[in-house]
Scaffold this motif. Structure first.
Motif, PDB file in Angstrom:
ATOM      1  N   GLY A   1       0.778  -0.600  -0.400  1.00 25.45           N
ATOM      2  CA  GLY A   1      -0.019   0.176  -0.280  1.00 25.45           C
ATOM      3  C   GLY A   1       0.664   1.188   0.183  1.00 25.45           C
ATOM      4  O   GLY A   1       0.532   2.192  -0.533  1.00 25.45           O
ATOM      5  N   ALA A   2       2.188   1.348   0.461  1.00 23.12           N
ATOM      6  CA  ALA A   2       3.069   2.545   0.845  1.00 23.12           C
ATOM      7  C   ALA A   2       3.863   2.405  -0.188  1.00 23.12           C
ATOM      8  O   ALA A   2       3.786   3.856  -0.770  1.00 23.12           O
ATOM      9  CB  ALA A   2       3.977   2.107   2.036  1.00 23.12           C
TER      10      ALA A   2
ATOM     11  N   THR B   1       1.230   4.539  -3.335  1.00 28.43           N
ATOM     12  CA  THR B   1       0.763   5.653  -2.573  1.00 28.43           C
ATOM     13  C   THR B   1       2.008   6.426  -3.427  1.00 28.43           C
ATOM     14  O   THR B   1       2.390   7.817  -4.519  1.00 28.43           O
ATOM     15  CB  THR B   1       0.763   5.459  -1.080  1.00 28.43           C
ATOM     16  OG1 THR B   1      -0.104   5.581  -0.441  1.00 28.43           O
ATOM     17  CG2 THR B   1       0.803   7.391  -0.900  1.00 28.43           C
TER      18      THR B   1
ATOM     19  N   GLY C   1      -1.051   5.940  -6.860  1.00 23.60           N
ATOM     20  CA  GLY C   1      -1.935   5.309  -6.156  1.00 23.60           C
ATOM     21  C   GLY C   1      -2.359   3.831  -7.025  1.00 23.60           C
ATOM     22  O   GLY C   1      -3.188   3.029  -5.968  1.00 23.60           O
ATOM     23  N   THR C   2      -1.898   3.512  -8.430  1.00 27.36           N
ATOM     24  CA  THR C   2      -2.860   2.461  -8.798  1.00 27.36           C
ATOM     25  C   THR C   2      -1.659   2.105  -9.179  1.00 27.36           C
ATOM     26  O   THR C   2      -0.351   2.434 -10.058  1.00 27.36           O
ATOM     27  CB  THR C   2      -3.924   2.439  -9.261  1.00 27.36           C
ATOM     28  OG1 THR C   2      -3.517   3.522 -10.919  1.00 27.36           O
ATOM     29  CG2 THR C   2      -5.613   3.191  -8.828  1.00 27.36           C
TER      30      THR C   2
END
Length: 256
Positions: free
Chosen positions: A76-77, A80, A84-85
């Motif tokens: 997830g980090a 980001t 974002g994707t």
């Protein structure tokens, strides 16, 4: 090399190469980011490819307490930091980590699962895993690596040679992380509930020369995904040469 800080403060090291749609490559057991660098090189003419060191490996940090969620947070980090994707490819236990991350709702655009090593529903491998962990606790890291590789279907002589390769024994402690990832959701069997939550277009890859349990797991995973196709690579085993694998990934990831 660049670094990002995960939710628990652990530093995660990563590299980027190429340009185009973003793609994260997630390595399997006993591998750091260098293991997938040749594949990244093959893909970098079409994609912005990210290879990273999972926690406890290479240039990444670690925490005193491990959890699968923390490895999900690491990805997830990365997402980001990347904007974002991204699409994501996971190999072996890295594919099982992708299952955990995608089922938790991380915003992947597409998902590729390359032989997640889930066990058969009627076989309990917990004792073998406990034996590997016990060897690690005893400081017998090379023996632990050899046993793990034998469990994964590697021939005896190849397991001995791999366990003696530079840098491998230093990663032995992270086998505990891989057991946790593969066991996440279904105690080492195909985590049907988690897989059913994955909404993204998905590709499942298996080599016809891989250990039978891995080929079987690939078929069972594909069956439970909502939007998936299965590709079998003729005469390939668990580690596929990047020049053979890259075109398969590129074709799937480039579709609209």
């Amino acid at each position: 090399m660049q670094k990002v800080t995960s939710a628990d403060g652990t530093t995660i090291a990563y590299e980027r190469s190429g340009s185009g749609p973003r793609l994260i490559l997630v390595p399997g057991a006993l591998c750091d980011r260098s293991a997938l660098r040749p594949l990244a090189d093959e893909l970098s003419d079409q994609f912005d490819v990210v290879t990273y060191d999972r926690r406890g490996r290479g240039d990444s940090g670690d925490s005193t307490t491990y959890s699968v969620q923390r490895e999900v947070d690491d990805i997830g980090a990365l997402l980001t930091a990347l904007g974002g994707t991204a699409a994501v490819y996971g190999h072996s236990s890295g594919a099982a980590l992708v299952v955990a991350a995608a089922s938790a709702g991380l915003p992947f655009t597409k998902v590729v699962l390359h032989e997640p090593p889930y066990g058969p529903d009627d076989v309990d491998s917990e004792d073998d895993g406990a034996a590997v962990l016990q060897l690690i606790e005893q400081g017998r890291r090379r023996d632990a690596v050899e046993l793990f590789l034998l469990m994964a279907g590697m021939p005896s002589q190849a397991a001995i040679q791999t366990a003696s390769a530079p840098g491998i024994v230093e990663l032995a402690h992270t086998l505990a992380y891989d057991f946790a990832v593969v066991g996440h959701g279904a105690d080492g069997r195909v985590p049907v509930d988690l897989i059913g939550r994955i909404k993204q277009p998905a590709l499942v890859v298996a080599g016809t020369a891989s250990p039978p349990f891995m080929v079987d797991a690939a078929h069972r995973v594909a069956k439970h995904l909502l939007a998936a196709e299965l590709v079998e690579l003729a005469d390939q085993d668990h580690v596929v040469p990047p020049e053979i694998l890259a075109p398969v990934l590129s074709e799937f990831l480039s579709r609209r």
